[in-house]
Design a protein around this motif. Sequence first.
Motif, PDB file in Angstrom:
ATOM      1  N   TYR A 133     -95.084  30.789  72.380  1.00 46.97           N
ATOM      2  CA  TYR A 133     -94.149  31.382  71.418  1.00 46.97           C
ATOM      3  C   TYR A 133     -94.443  32.871  71.197  1.00 46.97           C
ATOM      4  O   TYR A 133     -93.529  33.686  71.192  1.00 46.97           O
ATOM      5  CB  TYR A 133     -94.234  30.621  70.089  1.00 46.97           C
ATOM      6  CG  TYR A 133     -93.221  31.104  69.072  1.00 46.97           C
ATOM      7  CD1 TYR A 133     -91.924  30.598  69.085  1.00 46.97           C
ATOM      8  CD2 TYR A 133     -93.555  32.069  68.144  1.00 46.97           C
ATOM      9  CE1 TYR A 133     -90.978  31.048  68.172  1.00 46.97           C
ATOM     10  CE2 TYR A 133     -92.614  32.533  67.227  1.00 46.97           C
ATOM     11  CZ  TYR A 133     -91.326  32.014  67.238  1.00 46.97           C
ATOM     12  OH  TYR A 133     -90.395  32.487  66.346  1.00 46.97           O
ATOM     13  N   LYS A 146     -90.876  31.095  63.702  1.00 48.31           N
ATOM     14  CA  LYS A 146     -91.443  29.920  64.358  1.00 48.31           C
ATOM     15  C   LYS A 146     -91.153  28.635  63.580  1.00 48.31           C
ATOM     16  O   LYS A 146     -90.819  27.609  64.197  1.00 48.31           O
ATOM     17  CB  LYS A 146     -92.949  30.084  64.551  1.00 48.31           C
ATOM     18  CG  LYS A 146     -93.566  28.972  65.419  1.00 48.31           C
ATOM     19  CD  LYS A 146     -95.012  29.239  65.703  1.00 48.31           C
ATOM     20  CE  LYS A 146     -95.550  28.177  66.658  1.00 48.31           C
ATOM     21  NZ  LYS A 146     -95.350  26.814  66.181  1.00 48.31           N
ATOM     22  N   THR A 149     -87.637  27.617  64.503  1.00 49.86           N
ATOM     23  CA  THR A 149     -87.549  27.126  65.885  1.00 49.86           C
ATOM     24  C   THR A 149     -88.161  25.733  65.995  1.00 49.86           C
ATOM     25  O   THR A 149     -87.614  24.856  66.694  1.00 49.86           O
ATOM     26  CB  THR A 149     -88.254  28.108  66.841  1.00 49.86           C
ATOM     27  OG1 THR A 149     -87.752  29.431  66.635  1.00 49.86           O
ATOM     28  CG2 THR A 149     -88.025  27.713  68.285  1.00 49.86           C
ATOM     29  N   VAL A 190     -84.283  29.397  74.249  1.00 51.20           N
ATOM     30  CA  VAL A 190     -85.679  28.957  74.388  1.00 51.20           C
ATOM     31  C   VAL A 190     -85.854  28.135  75.656  1.00 51.20           C
ATOM     32  O   VAL A 190     -86.819  28.322  76.416  1.00 51.20           O
ATOM     33  CB  VAL A 190     -86.105  28.164  73.138  1.00 51.20           C
ATOM     34  CG1 VAL A 190     -87.483  27.536  73.350  1.00 51.20           C
ATOM     35  CG2 VAL A 190     -86.123  29.058  71.917  1.00 51.20           C
TER      36      VAL A 190
END
Length: 431
Positions: A133, A146, A149, A190
């Motif tokens: 990440y 984060k 996500t 992603v």
Amino acid sequence: MADVRDILDLERPVTPELTKESLLTKNKKIYEKKMAVKRPEGMHREVFALLYNDNKDASPLLPTDTGTGYKQAKARLGMKKVRRWEWAPFMNPARTDRAVFHHWKRTSDEQKEYPFAKFNKQLDIPSYTMTDYNAHLKTHPTKWTKPQTDHLFELAKRFDVRFIIMADRWDRANYGSKTVEDLKERYYEVVGILNKVRGSPEKKIYLFDADHERRRKEQLKKLFDRTPKQIEEEQMLLNELKKIEARKKERERKTQDLQKLISQADQQQTEQQQQQASAHKKHDKKLKKKIQQQPRPSKVDSVVNAVETAGIKFTDLRGTGVSLRSQKMKLPANVGQKKAKALEQALQEFKVDPNPPPIEEICVAFNELRSDMVLLCELRTALATCNFELESLKHQYEALCPGKTLNIPAALATPVGEDCSTDAHDVSGLV
């Protein structure tokens, strides 16, 4: 009523005898009258006859099955023993909670895996570490953190990437508000980065255009929110567009037909021109041969021929029946308009009456006078032509023999010579 008539000794009317047959026929007539259905106006007799059968029963509204058909299935009964069934437990391997269910199965059947477990397809949701990440998945500026996500991929695993359900279950209190397009854009971003970094050639990278999807939904919403008046106006515009396109196609078709006709006409014209050109070439060749064979006439000769044929030949009216003497003074039909006009000018010039009294002597003298006038006009024209011819010959002579001048009377009186230095020359050879 009959007893009263008997007491008063009155005659009673003769009544028919009541029998079983008379009652039946009466009831039958009443029944037939009630059952008679009048044919609707405008319906053909053949169509009306299809609605009823011989018993005048109304046709059924729905198809029915009486069960008396010849294709009725018969039960096949044999002497074999019936196979046994049992209420057996089973487990679905697609479930992770080890739940036990029951269903009926034959005792002779083998224990098999639950057949519907193969339809439980599990999606391969990629996972990432903190290192991945920080190295590849951070956004600049920070649109996605984060925790957001992580929550997105947790919902993707939980609901098998059903983005509508994921957007409904999104924790807005802790992670903010996100639309379906935002979730799709971040998820595919992603997944694409992880596949590119890990080098997975078998997996295709999908690029999601969130802006296009938003514009598409906005356009659909505008389309859905239209009023009936706007829909009617749009339909009218579409009909006008169809008419315009139809007229455009018709014009193009007519233009093509016109171009074909023009091309065909041009082709025929070129063919005709080629034929005429070839015919003219042949005619010119023949004329050249004739000109080479025959001597070339001069302009003076043509003028002399015109003078010799000048004059008016008046028609003789003898033997044509009754006629006026004044008709002898009419110009013939072969006299051209130009010659008639010149004759009128000559009469005015000599102050002669154009319509004298038609006496015999005057008619003859007037006709001879006009014929001489026409001859005079022709002589004037011939004189002008000869003068012009002499002037042109003079200029030609001076061009051929520079420094020499030509005296026309002396040249015409002197014998013909060949040297340009002499005083007399052949002027007729210069024509």
